[in-house]
Design a protein around this motif. Sequence first.
Motif, mmCIF file in Angstrom:
data_model
loop_
_atom_site.group_PDB
_atom_site.id
_atom_site.type_symbol
_atom_site.label_atom_id
_atom_site.label_comp_id
_atom_site.label_asym_id
_atom_site.label_seq_id
_atom_site.Cartn_x
_atom_site.Cartn_y
_atom_site.Cartn_z
ATOM 1 N N ALA A 69 0.839 -1.200 0.000
ATOM 2 C CA ALA A 69 0.000 0.000 0.000
ATOM 3 C C ALA A 69 0.876 1.253 0.000
ATOM 4 N N LEU A 70 1.972 1.226 0.768
ATOM 5 C CA LEU A 70 2.875 2.384 0.802
ATOM 6 C C LEU A 70 3.606 2.554 -0.526
ATOM 7 N N ARG A 71 3.966 1.455 -1.174
ATOM 8 C CA ARG A 71 4.584 1.565 -2.511
ATOM 9 C C ARG A 71 3.632 2.275 -3.471
ATOM 10 N N LYS A 72 2.359 1.870 -3.427
ATOM 11 C CA LYS A 72 1.353 2.471 -4.298
ATOM 12 C C LYS A 72 1.180 3.949 -3.955
ATOM 13 N N GLU A 73 1.124 4.259 -2.659
ATOM 14 C CA GLU A 73 0.996 5.654 -2.236
ATOM 15 C C GLU A 73 2.199 6.475 -2.686
ATOM 16 N N ALA A 74 3.403 5.900 -2.578
ATOM 17 C CA ALA A 74 4.612 6.613 -3.000
ATOM 18 C C ALA A 74 4.578 6.884 -4.501
ATOM 19 N N GLU A 75 4.140 5.905 -5.267
ATOM 20 C CA GLU A 75 4.040 6.072 -6.724
ATOM 21 C C GLU A 75 3.036 7.177 -7.063
ATOM 22 N N ASP A 76 1.882 7.155 -6.390
ATOM 23 C CA ASP A 76 0.870 8.181 -6.627
ATOM 24 C C ASP A 76 1.367 9.562 -6.195
ATOM 25 N N THR A 77 2.130 9.609 -5.107
ATOM 26 C CA THR A 77 2.663 10.884 -4.617
ATOM 27 C C THR A 77 3.665 11.464 -5.606
ATOM 28 N N LEU A 78 4.534 10.612 -6.174
ATOM 29 C CA LEU A 78 5.481 11.110 -7.182
ATOM 30 C C LEU A 78 4.747 11.673 -8.393
ATOM 31 N N ALA A 79 3.678 11.000 -8.801
ATOM 32 C CA ALA A 79 2.896 11.492 -9.938
ATOM 33 C C ALA A 79 2.236 12.826 -9.586
ATOM 34 N N ALA A 80 1.727 12.941 -8.367
ATOM 35 C CA ALA A 80 1.095 14.199 -7.946
ATOM 36 C C ALA A 80 2.124 15.316 -7.845
ATOM 37 N N ALA A 81 3.323 14.991 -7.380
ATOM 38 C CA ALA A 81 4.374 16.000 -7.260
ATOM 39 C C ALA A 81 4.793 16.507 -8.636
ATOM 40 N N ALA A 82 4.770 15.642 -9.626
ATOM 41 C CA ALA A 82 5.190 16.044 -10.976
ATOM 42 C C ALA A 82 4.278 17.116 -11.555
ATOM 43 N N VAL A 83 3.018 17.141 -11.142
ATOM 44 C CA VAL A 83 2.071 18.119 -11.691
ATOM 45 C C VAL A 83 1.619 19.134 -10.641
ATOM 46 N N PRO A 85 1.245 22.445 -8.426
ATOM 47 C CA PRO A 85 1.267 23.833 -8.890
ATOM 48 C C PRO A 85 2.384 24.678 -8.293
ATOM 49 N N SER A 86 3.010 24.221 -7.202
ATOM 50 C CA SER A 86 4.056 25.042 -6.584
ATOM 51 C C SER A 86 5.147 24.161 -5.991
ATOM 52 N N GLU A 87 6.316 24.770 -5.829
ATOM 53 C CA GLU A 87 7.432 24.057 -5.213
ATOM 54 C C GLU A 87 7.082 23.668 -3.780
ATOM 55 N N ARG A 88 6.381 24.548 -3.085
ATOM 56 C CA ARG A 88 5.985 24.253 -1.705
ATOM 57 C C ARG A 88 5.138 22.982 -1.628
ATOM 58 N N MET A 89 4.238 22.821 -2.571
ATOM 59 C CA MET A 89 3.388 21.629 -2.610
ATOM 60 C C MET A 89 4.217 20.386 -2.910
ATOM 61 N N VAL A 90 5.182 20.486 -3.820
ATOM 62 C CA VAL A 90 6.072 19.360 -4.138
ATOM 63 C C VAL A 90 6.800 18.928 -2.876
ATOM 64 N N ARG A 91 7.363 19.889 -2.180
ATOM 65 C CA ARG A 91 8.098 19.570 -0.942
ATOM 66 C C ARG A 91 7.174 18.924 0.092
ATOM 67 N N ARG A 92 5.986 19.461 0.266
ATOM 68 C CA ARG A 92 5.046 18.917 1.249
ATOM 69 C C ARG A 92 4.671 17.470 0.906
ATOM 70 N N LEU A 93 4.398 17.206 -0.357
ATOM 71 C CA LEU A 93 4.024 15.849 -0.778
ATOM 72 C C LEU A 93 5.160 14.860 -0.523
ATOM 73 N N ILE A 94 6.366 15.206 -0.986
ATOM 74 C CA ILE A 94 7.496 14.285 -0.885
ATOM 75 C C ILE A 94 7.927 14.105 0.570
ATOM 76 N N GLU A 95 7.947 15.177 1.339
ATOM 77 C CA GLU A 95 8.331 15.046 2.744
ATOM 78 C C GLU A 95 7.308 14.194 3.510
ATOM 79 N N GLY A 96 6.034 14.323 3.167
ATOM 80 C CA GLY A 96 4.998 13.511 3.817
ATOM 81 C C GLY A 96 5.173 12.030 3.547
ATOM 82 N N VAL A 97 5.456 11.677 2.299
ATOM 83 C CA VAL A 97 5.637 10.250 1.986
ATOM 84 C C VAL A 97 6.961 9.743 2.552
ATOM 85 N N ASN A 98 7.969 10.614 2.624
ATOM 86 C CA ASN A 98 9.253 10.211 3.225
ATOM 87 C C ASN A 98 9.081 9.841 4.697
#
Length: 141
Positions: A69-83, A85-98
């Motif tokens: 489930a975490l692998r799937k969530e990580a994959e979905d998070t990377l896809a969400a980070a790629a699109v 709207p802001s650098e702050r959102m990218v950081r928040r998404l990736i730091e959350g999954v980390n």
Amino acid sequence: MTERKPPGVSFESFVDKQIRDAQARGEFAHLPGAGKPAPALTETVYDELWWIKSKMAREGLAVLPPSLALRKEAEDTLAAAAVAPSERMVRRLIEGVNVKIREMMSKPPPGPPLGLKPYDVEEIVRDWHERRSGPPAADRA
């Protein structure tokens, strides 16, 4: 409550009479699935958990081991980070999954091995900036 079988009446005829009486009262008229074909059997081997699997499919549920489930969530998070709207959102998404990945790495695995390590936030942000800016001006010409 059903009545008791009278003595001297065979069980089969007693049950048949109860079914006929229930049909006459209309108790079978509005059952779920009435008038629809029976669902096709997709598996040829009998599965004693067929009804649980059927219910889960109808409800849209899936049960994965926590690491998958975490692998799937990580994959979905990377896809969400790629699109994002802001650098702050990218950081928040990736730091959350980390955080979740590190937590899973610190415990013994409850299922298959996770096979992930925390992402490099700076690298993902750099990739995000490159995708946002597009190819350099020399390449566009």
